[in-house]
Motif scaffolding. Structure first.
Motif, short mmCIF file in Angstrom:
data_model
loop_
_atom_site.label_atom_id
_atom_site.label_comp_id
_atom_site.label_asym_id
_atom_site.label_seq_id
_atom_site.Cartn_x
_atom_site.Cartn_y
_atom_site.Cartn_z
N LEU A 195 -21.46 -14.07 -47.29
CA LEU A 195 -20.55 -13.02 -47.75
C LEU A 195 -19.84 -13.48 -49.00
O LEU A 195 -19.32 -14.60 -49.05
N SER A 196 -19.81 -12.63 -50.01
CA SER A 196 -19.01 -12.86 -51.21
C SER A 196 -17.98 -11.74 -51.27
O SER A 196 -18.34 -10.56 -51.20
N GLN A 197 -16.71 -12.11 -51.37
CA GLN A 197 -15.63 -11.12 -51.33
C GLN A 197 -14.79 -11.18 -52.61
O GLN A 197 -14.54 -12.25 -53.15
N LEU A 198 -14.33 -10.02 -53.03
CA LEU A 198 -13.32 -9.87 -54.07
C LEU A 198 -12.31 -8.89 -53.51
O LEU A 198 -12.65 -7.75 -53.20
N GLY A 199 -11.07 -9.35 -53.34
CA GLY A 199 -10.11 -8.48 -52.67
C GLY A 199 -8.68 -8.74 -53.04
O GLY A 199 -8.37 -9.54 -53.91
N PHE A 200 -7.81 -8.01 -52.34
CA PHE A 200 -6.38 -8.20 -52.51
C PHE A 200 -5.72 -8.23 -51.15
O PHE A 200 -6.29 -7.77 -50.16
N SER A 201 -4.52 -8.82 -51.11
CA SER A 201 -3.79 -9.00 -49.86
C SER A 201 -2.33 -8.62 -50.03
O SER A 201 -1.73 -8.85 -51.08
N ILE A 202 -1.77 -8.11 -48.96
CA ILE A 202 -0.32 -7.94 -48.83
C ILE A 202 0.11 -9.03 -47.85
O ILE A 202 -0.48 -9.17 -46.77
N VAL A 203 1.09 -9.84 -48.26
CA VAL A 203 1.48 -11.01 -47.48
C VAL A 203 2.99 -10.96 -47.17
O VAL A 203 3.80 -11.49 -47.93
N PRO A 204 3.38 -10.33 -46.05
CA PRO A 204 4.78 -10.39 -45.63
C PRO A 204 5.07 -11.71 -44.92
O PRO A 204 4.18 -12.27 -44.26
N SER A 205 6.30 -12.22 -45.07
CA SER A 205 6.63 -13.51 -44.46
C SER A 205 8.06 -13.50 -43.94
O SER A 205 8.84 -12.59 -44.20
N THR A 206 8.40 -14.57 -43.22
CA THR A 206 9.75 -14.73 -42.68
C THR A 206 10.73 -15.21 -43.74
O THR A 206 11.93 -15.19 -43.51
N GLY A 207 10.22 -15.64 -44.89
CA GLY A 207 11.07 -16.34 -45.84
C GLY A 207 11.24 -17.77 -45.33
O GLY A 207 10.80 -18.12 -44.23
N GLU A 208 11.83 -18.62 -46.13
CA GLU A 208 11.99 -20.02 -45.75
C GLU A 208 12.88 -20.13 -44.51
O GLU A 208 13.96 -19.54 -44.44
N ILE A 209 12.43 -20.90 -43.53
CA ILE A 209 13.19 -21.11 -42.29
C ILE A 209 14.14 -22.28 -42.52
O ILE A 209 13.71 -23.42 -42.66
N GLY A 210 15.43 -21.97 -42.55
CA GLY A 210 16.44 -23.00 -42.85
C GLY A 210 16.20 -23.56 -44.23
O GLY A 210 15.94 -22.83 -45.18
N HIS A 211 16.28 -24.87 -44.36
CA HIS A 211 15.98 -25.54 -45.63
C HIS A 211 14.74 -26.42 -45.48
O HIS A 211 14.60 -27.44 -46.14
N SER A 212 13.83 -25.99 -44.59
CA SER A 212 12.65 -26.80 -44.27
C SER A 212 11.52 -26.65 -45.27
O SER A 212 10.61 -27.48 -45.30
N GLY A 213 11.51 -25.57 -46.06
CA GLY A 213 10.39 -25.30 -46.94
C GLY A 213 9.24 -24.62 -46.20
O GLY A 213 8.22 -24.31 -46.80
N ILE A 214 9.41 -24.38 -44.91
CA ILE A 214 8.36 -23.77 -44.09
C ILE A 214 8.63 -22.29 -43.91
O ILE A 214 9.77 -21.88 -43.69
N LYS A 215 7.56 -21.49 -44.01
CA LYS A 215 7.68 -20.08 -43.67
C LYS A 215 6.43 -19.63 -42.94
O LYS A 215 5.35 -20.19 -43.13
N LEU A 216 6.58 -18.65 -42.09
CA LEU A 216 5.47 -18.05 -41.36
C LEU A 216 5.11 -16.76 -42.06
O LEU A 216 5.98 -16.07 -42.61
N TYR A 217 3.83 -16.40 -42.05
CA TYR A 217 3.43 -15.17 -42.73
C TYR A 217 2.25 -14.52 -42.01
O TYR A 217 1.57 -15.13 -41.19
N THR A 218 2.05 -13.26 -42.34
CA THR A 218 0.86 -12.53 -41.93
C THR A 218 0.19 -12.04 -43.20
O THR A 218 0.81 -12.05 -44.27
N ARG A 219 -1.04 -11.62 -43.09
CA ARG A 219 -1.72 -11.08 -44.26
C ARG A 219 -2.61 -9.93 -43.82
O ARG A 219 -3.14 -9.90 -42.72
N LEU A 220 -2.75 -8.99 -44.73
CA LEU A 220 -3.67 -7.87 -44.56
C LEU A 220 -4.53 -7.84 -45.81
O LEU A 220 -4.02 -7.67 -46.92
N ASN A 221 -5.86 -8.06 -45.65
CA ASN A 221 -6.80 -8.13 -46.77
C ASN A 221 -7.67 -6.89 -46.82
O ASN A 221 -8.12 -6.40 -45.79
#
Length: 191
Positions: A89-115
């Protein structure tokens, strides 16, 4: 007209000032048979992804990407059967990526994506001679992941992606016999 353009540019300036990023990914994301016969061995080629994204704020980003993935099947039980079945499979696409934003000052965030992507799918059967078949269409995938912003410039991601719909891919039966899913890691640079 010039005044209207200037107002639009000023209104969009905060969003345009937000960080953009590029990333490269590799993983075990690819097309697979849902019910693989026991006598076939599955060899998943690591997928390669290259993407560009723009964060509009801490909670939403848009991305565009290209991805290549492939899987082949061989009969390891019967050495006289040298048939090889390959799917790619060869794909060319776009994604919407909503996230939690940075959790505390950890630099970590959780996200989902829709491609949503345009796809060129190819099958190849080799048994002394080669039969090729290709098709094109659209795929819609969803995923979840975790991102760690190591510093202001570099980030690393781990994510799981799966296909939930396909259109116009008549030679690839994603509803009944095939699936597209897997994990990948990506390294990104923010600018």
């Amino acid at each position: 007209m010039t005044t209207f353009s200037a107002i639009c540019l000023l209104a969009c300036a905060p969003a345009l000032a937000a960080p953009s990023y590029i990333y490269g990914g590799i993983g075990l994301l690819g097309p697979k048979l849902k019910e693989k016969p026991e006598h076939l061995t599955e060899n998943l080629t690591p997928n390669l992804t290259l993407g560009f994204g723009h964060e509009f704020n801490d909670y939403i980003a848009l991305e565009t990407f290209i991805n290549y993935s492939a899987t082949d099947y061989t009969n390891e039980w019967n050495q006289l059967d040298n048939t090889k079945y390959e799917m790619s499979l060869s794909q060319l696409g776009f994604s919407i990526v909503p996230s939690t934003g940075e959790i505390g000052h950890s630099g970590i965030k959780l996200y989902t994506r829709l491609n949503a992507s345009m796809v060129i799918a190819e099958t190849k059967i080799t048994q002394g001679y080669t039969i090729k078949d290709s098709d094109s269409g659209f795929m819609f995938d969803a995923g979840v992941g975790i991102q760690w912003n190591m510093n202001k410039r570099f980030m690393i991601r781990g994510e799981y992606i799966t296909n939930f719909a396909a259109s116009s891919l008549e030679n690839f039966d994603f509803d009944n016999s095939m699936t597209y899913e897997g994990i990948q890691l990506a390294l990104g640079y923010r600018f």
